[in-house]
Design a protein around this motif. Structure first.
Motif: not given
Length: 272
Positions: A67-84
């Motif tokens: 869930f945190l990864g999805k939110m990071y992806l939506e906010s533009g934090k692609q690398q962090e989101g994908r890793e999570l």
């Protein structure tokens, strides 16, 4: 009675009891953050979800990683989101596994063994009755993802299963096949119109869905309706509000309109 001995024993019991209470509180707190993370994520209360998800991730909750990864992806934090999401998938969280599988299917450079595993994984989801997985299996065979040989017949099979559950994206793609698969048993212009109208009724301002409807009208030789619909497509695609609308996409739509003015339906050899 040895009073000192009694107090020592009582103190030990009290300390032990306090330790147990603290342990239970800690576990309860961890579970609380994870539950609130998922609850607020699902209700799209992302600001509230964010703090609970971050806390739950620190405590090692794999679902919250997703869930945190999805939110990071939506906010533009692609690398962090994908890793999570990757970490969540490796921990066995089903939604994260599904998400990672889609990424693999959409990748251009994938080893054959990895591609085969991704298709098998998605097929398992699809065979369990997941309409979104059935949609992606249809895409695998319509677009030839990860080196898979395109097969509109296989694509139709999976899309149809998904359509029966009301999946709008599958309705659109199945309508596209029905409108363009000329010289085959899959060609069904009337069925294409029926499906496309259902999709557009739910998403009247989607240029992609309207483009399919225009193609369906043309397949039925209703070129006036095709022209009017395609002009609406171009208007939406050229709007400043249109996200991900490139010059190439506008040219693609313009080419369709030109064919309709010539009273020619779209032609796309789906059987190659």
């Amino acid at each position: 009675m040895n009073y000192n001995h009694f107090m020592t024993s009582a103190s030990k019991v009290a300390v032990a009891g306090l330790f147990c209470l603290l342990l239970l509180a800690s576990c309860g707190g961890s579970e609380k953050h994870a539950n609130l993370c998922e609850k607020h994520f699902n209700t799209q209360s992302y600001k509230i979800a964010l703090k609970h998800c971050q806390q739950a991730v620190e405590e090692g909750d794999s679902a919250s990683q997703y869930f945190l990864g999805k939110m990071y992806l939506e906010s533009g934090k692609q690398q962090e989101g994908r890793e999570l999401i990757k970490q969540s998938a490796e921990s066995g969280f089903k939604k994260a596994i599904f998400h990672s599988t889609v990424w693999t299917l959409l990748s251009k450079d994938v080893e054959s063994a990895t591609a085969k595993k991704a298709i098998q994984q998605m097929q398992q989801f699809a065979e369990s009755g997941d309409d979104v997985a059935q949609f992606w299996m249809g895409n695998v065979f319509l677009f030839g993802y990860v080196g898979q040989k395109p097969s509109p017949n296989e694509a139709t099979y999976w899309y149809q299963l998904s359509v029966e559950q009301g999946n709008v994206r599958s309705m659109n793609n199945l309508a596209w096949i029905k409108a363009l698969a000329r010289d085959s048993e899959l060609f069904d212009p009337e069925g294409a119109i029926e499906l496309s109208k259902k999709v557009v009724a739910k998403h009247p301002n989607s240029h992609g869905y309207l483009d399919t409807l225009a193609a369906a009208y043309a397949a039925n030789n209703d070129f006036q309706a095709a022209i009017e619909t395609q002009e609406r497509v171009l208007s939406l695609a050229q709007s400043m509000d249109c996200q991900h609308c490139s010059e190439h996409l506008v040219e693609y739509y313009q080419g369709h309109l030109e064919r309709y003015h010539l009273k020619k339906p779209l032609e796309e050899d789906l059987l190659k």
